[in-house]
Design a protein around this motif. Structure first.
Motif, mmCIF file in Angstrom:
data_model
loop_
_atom_site.group_PDB
_atom_site.id
_atom_site.type_symbol
_atom_site.label_atom_id
_atom_site.label_comp_id
_atom_site.label_asym_id
_atom_site.label_seq_id
_atom_site.Cartn_x
_atom_site.Cartn_y
_atom_site.Cartn_z
ATOM 1 N N GLN A 1 62.735 121.130 -64.506
ATOM 2 C CA GLN A 1 64.043 121.314 -65.484
ATOM 3 C C GLN A 1 65.796 121.991 -64.843
ATOM 4 O OE1 GLN A 1 62.582 124.383 -67.487
ATOM 5 N NE2 GLN A 1 60.533 123.667 -67.632
ATOM 6 N N GLN A 2 65.023 122.939 -63.518
ATOM 7 C CA GLN A 2 66.191 123.055 -62.106
ATOM 8 C C GLN A 2 67.320 122.291 -62.152
ATOM 9 O OE1 GLN A 2 64.227 124.920 -58.851
ATOM 10 N NE2 GLN A 2 66.339 126.414 -59.289
ATOM 11 N N VAL A 3 66.891 121.276 -61.532
ATOM 12 C CA VAL A 3 67.546 120.044 -60.756
ATOM 13 C C VAL A 3 68.545 118.989 -62.280
ATOM 14 C CG1 VAL A 3 66.618 119.510 -58.836
ATOM 15 C CG2 VAL A 3 66.325 118.355 -60.469
ATOM 16 N N SER A 4 67.794 119.489 -63.424
ATOM 17 C CA SER A 4 68.646 118.515 -64.302
ATOM 18 C C SER A 4 69.855 119.793 -64.456
ATOM 19 C CB SER A 4 67.449 118.188 -65.858
ATOM 20 O OG SER A 4 65.912 117.044 -64.857
ATOM 21 N N LYS A 5 69.155 120.891 -64.991
ATOM 22 C CA LYS A 5 70.600 121.567 -65.683
ATOM 23 C C LYS A 5 71.707 121.741 -63.896
ATOM 24 C CE LYS A 5 67.485 125.190 -67.767
ATOM 25 N NZ LYS A 5 66.519 126.359 -67.553
ATOM 26 N N GLN A 6 71.260 121.201 -63.151
ATOM 27 C CA GLN A 6 72.397 121.193 -61.756
ATOM 28 C C GLN A 6 73.279 120.096 -61.931
ATOM 29 O OE1 GLN A 6 73.167 124.202 -60.129
ATOM 30 N NE2 GLN A 6 73.169 123.349 -58.199
ATOM 31 N N ALA A 7 72.454 119.502 -62.217
ATOM 32 C CA ALA A 7 73.242 117.559 -62.287
ATOM 33 C C ALA A 7 74.152 118.326 -63.516
ATOM 34 C CB ALA A 7 71.799 116.783 -62.660
ATOM 35 N N LEU A 8 73.589 118.647 -64.970
ATOM 36 C CA LEU A 8 74.439 118.692 -65.567
ATOM 37 C C LEU A 8 75.749 119.390 -65.461
ATOM 38 C CD1 LEU A 8 71.823 118.740 -68.305
ATOM 39 C CD2 LEU A 8 73.339 116.572 -68.366
ATOM 40 N N TYR A 9 75.137 120.356 -65.308
ATOM 41 C CA TYR A 9 76.250 122.202 -64.432
ATOM 42 C C TYR A 9 77.024 121.098 -63.466
ATOM 43 C CZ TYR A 9 78.600 125.655 -63.904
ATOM 44 O OH TYR A 9 79.723 127.360 -64.216
ATOM 45 N N LEU A 10 77.437 120.944 -62.987
ATOM 46 C CA LEU A 10 78.079 120.346 -61.681
ATOM 47 C C LEU A 10 78.837 118.576 -62.785
ATOM 48 C CD1 LEU A 10 75.717 119.507 -58.747
ATOM 49 C CD2 LEU A 10 77.944 120.289 -59.276
ATOM 50 N N SER B 1 68.563 114.547 -72.375
ATOM 51 C CA SER B 1 66.879 113.875 -71.822
ATOM 52 C C SER B 1 67.727 112.669 -71.072
ATOM 53 C CB SER B 1 66.890 112.794 -73.000
ATOM 54 O OG SER B 1 68.021 112.071 -73.417
ATOM 55 N N GLN B 2 69.141 112.238 -70.589
ATOM 56 C CA GLN B 2 69.021 111.319 -69.286
ATOM 57 C C GLN B 2 68.525 112.057 -68.069
ATOM 58 O OE1 GLN B 2 72.914 110.153 -68.957
ATOM 59 N NE2 GLN B 2 72.388 109.152 -66.857
ATOM 60 N N ALA B 3 68.983 113.290 -67.769
ATOM 61 C CA ALA B 3 68.853 113.803 -66.273
ATOM 62 C C ALA B 3 67.125 114.203 -66.753
ATOM 63 C CB ALA B 3 69.389 114.915 -66.839
ATOM 64 N N ILE B 4 67.067 114.243 -67.759
ATOM 65 C CA ILE B 4 65.078 114.912 -67.217
ATOM 66 C C ILE B 4 64.132 113.372 -66.865
ATOM 67 C CG2 ILE B 4 63.099 115.322 -68.787
ATOM 68 C CD1 ILE B 4 64.174 117.778 -67.982
ATOM 69 N N ALA B 5 64.259 112.576 -68.084
ATOM 70 C CA ALA B 5 64.066 111.102 -67.924
ATOM 71 C C ALA B 5 64.663 110.689 -65.999
ATOM 72 C CB ALA B 5 64.623 109.894 -68.309
ATOM 73 N N GLU C 1 63.572 123.287 -53.119
ATOM 74 C CA GLU C 1 65.311 123.316 -52.755
ATOM 75 C C GLU C 1 66.091 122.298 -53.276
ATOM 76 O OE1 GLU C 1 66.892 125.405 -49.721
ATOM 77 O OE2 GLU C 1 64.682 126.243 -50.143
ATOM 78 N N MET C 2 65.878 121.385 -54.128
ATOM 79 C CA MET C 2 66.671 120.309 -54.177
ATOM 80 C C MET C 2 67.731 120.725 -55.444
ATOM 81 S SD MET C 2 63.914 117.873 -55.937
ATOM 82 C CE MET C 2 63.184 116.074 -54.032
ATOM 83 N N SER C 3 67.784 121.864 -55.745
ATOM 84 C CA SER C 3 69.090 122.662 -56.109
ATOM 85 C C SER C 3 69.752 123.070 -55.890
ATOM 86 C CB SER C 3 68.456 123.853 -57.624
ATOM 87 O OG SER C 3 69.705 124.498 -58.179
ATOM 88 N N ASN C 4 69.160 124.041 -54.806
ATOM 89 C CA ASN C 4 70.203 124.572 -53.974
ATOM 90 C C ASN C 4 70.474 123.601 -52.783
ATOM 91 O OD1 ASN C 4 69.229 127.124 -54.243
ATOM 92 N ND2 ASN C 4 67.734 127.022 -52.710
ATOM 93 N N LYS C 5 69.816 122.771 -52.300
ATOM 94 C CA LYS C 5 71.015 121.686 -51.680
ATOM 95 C C LYS C 5 72.207 120.954 -52.682
ATOM 96 C CE LYS C 5 68.699 121.746 -48.067
ATOM 97 N NZ LYS C 5 67.713 122.842 -47.645
#
Length: 268
Positions: free
Chosen positions: A123-132, A105-109, A161-165
């Motif tokens: 959803q994509q960048v949130s997953k990326q940040a959580l995984y990292l 929820s923090q990542a989404i917000a 392109e955000m997730s790729n970067k």
């Protein structure tokens, strides 16, 4: 009379025999029923316990989700359909990877607030940040979100392109030894300088990583590059023209002293 007595006695005898037979059956049935009763009580107790446990679990899950929804609502200020959409984004992220509802929820917000994202890009960048943050040791989630967002904004990176970067920053981090959040911070901090020099996102972040890997003082070096841009602009020269000119001047200097003087002139 004697006949009636005999019949009565026979009935009594038969009844007695039947009573014993029936009593045995009853006793057996009673024992079975006692066992069945115990089993039923045990089963009922187990079922009741399971129901209590399941109810408690559902209540806990409900409270957890309510807390997550509150985080999104308070963090974004969203209401109505927008809030429902963000809840849906959270649910998809939370269901797709091993993380806590709090972090999801923090990542989404935060990404919605910082980058204005929603739907698949959010959803994509949130997953990326959580995984990292949770699996690759890139740093605390809050820092990963903050530094990544600022770097992406500084370079005007498109949503798709955000997730790729972010992935590229991590690869540079892993291959050069600079921390992910530090790399993202410097890529943002010196983004304007690199862009004026004609570098793209990947080249800039790679150069920063290489500086660190080779023991170069990143801040001093990039501050010098930024200073040089101001000097070149004051001389009416573009970055590419100016650096090309000074490159040849320094390369063809007759002495180390002259080369250092020229470098100092442009880089400070």
């Amino acid at each position: 009379m004697a006949e009636m007595k005999g019949i009565t006695q026979a009935i009594i005898n038969i009844k007695g025999n039947m009573d014993k037979s029936v009593q045995k059956s009853v006793d057996k049935a009673t024992k079975s029923m006692k066992g069945l009763k115990v089993a039923c009580v045990a089963s009922a107790t187990a079922i009741a316990g399971a129901m209590v446990g399941a109810t408690k679990y559902l209540l806990d899950v409900g409270k957890e989700l309510d807390g997550a929804y509150d985080t999104i609502r308070i963090g974004t200020g969203a209401t109505g359909k927008q809030l429902e959409g963000l809840k849906g984004d959270f649910e998809k992220v939370f269901a797709s990877m091993p993380t806590t509802s709090e972090n999801a929820s923090q990542a989404i917000a935060d990404f919605n607030t910082r980058l204005g994202l929603s739907g698949k890009s959010l959803q994509q960048v949130s997953k990326q940040a959580l995984y990292l943050s949770e699996n690759l040791g890139a740093g605390e989630l809050t820092a990963v979100i903050e530094k990544s967002s600022r770097a992406l904004q500084a370079w005007n990176v498109s949503e798709d392109e955000m997730s790729n970067k972010m992935d590229y920053l991590f690869k540079v981090s892993q291959s050069t030894g600079i921390g992910y959040t530090e790399l993202a911070e410097k890529t943002q901090k010196y983004g304007a300088t690199f862009q004026a020099l004609g570098y793209d996102f990947e080249s800039a972040s790679t150069m920063i990583g290489q500086f660190v890997k080779n023991g170069v003082d990143v801040d001093s070096t990039l501050a010098g590059m930024r200073t040089s841009l101001g000097k070149l602009t004051a001389k009416g020269m573009s970055a590419s023209e100016g650096f090309e000119e000074y490159y040849y001047k320094i390369k063809n200097a007759t002495s180390e002293t002259e080369a250092m003087s020229l470098a100092s002139e442009i880089f400070g």
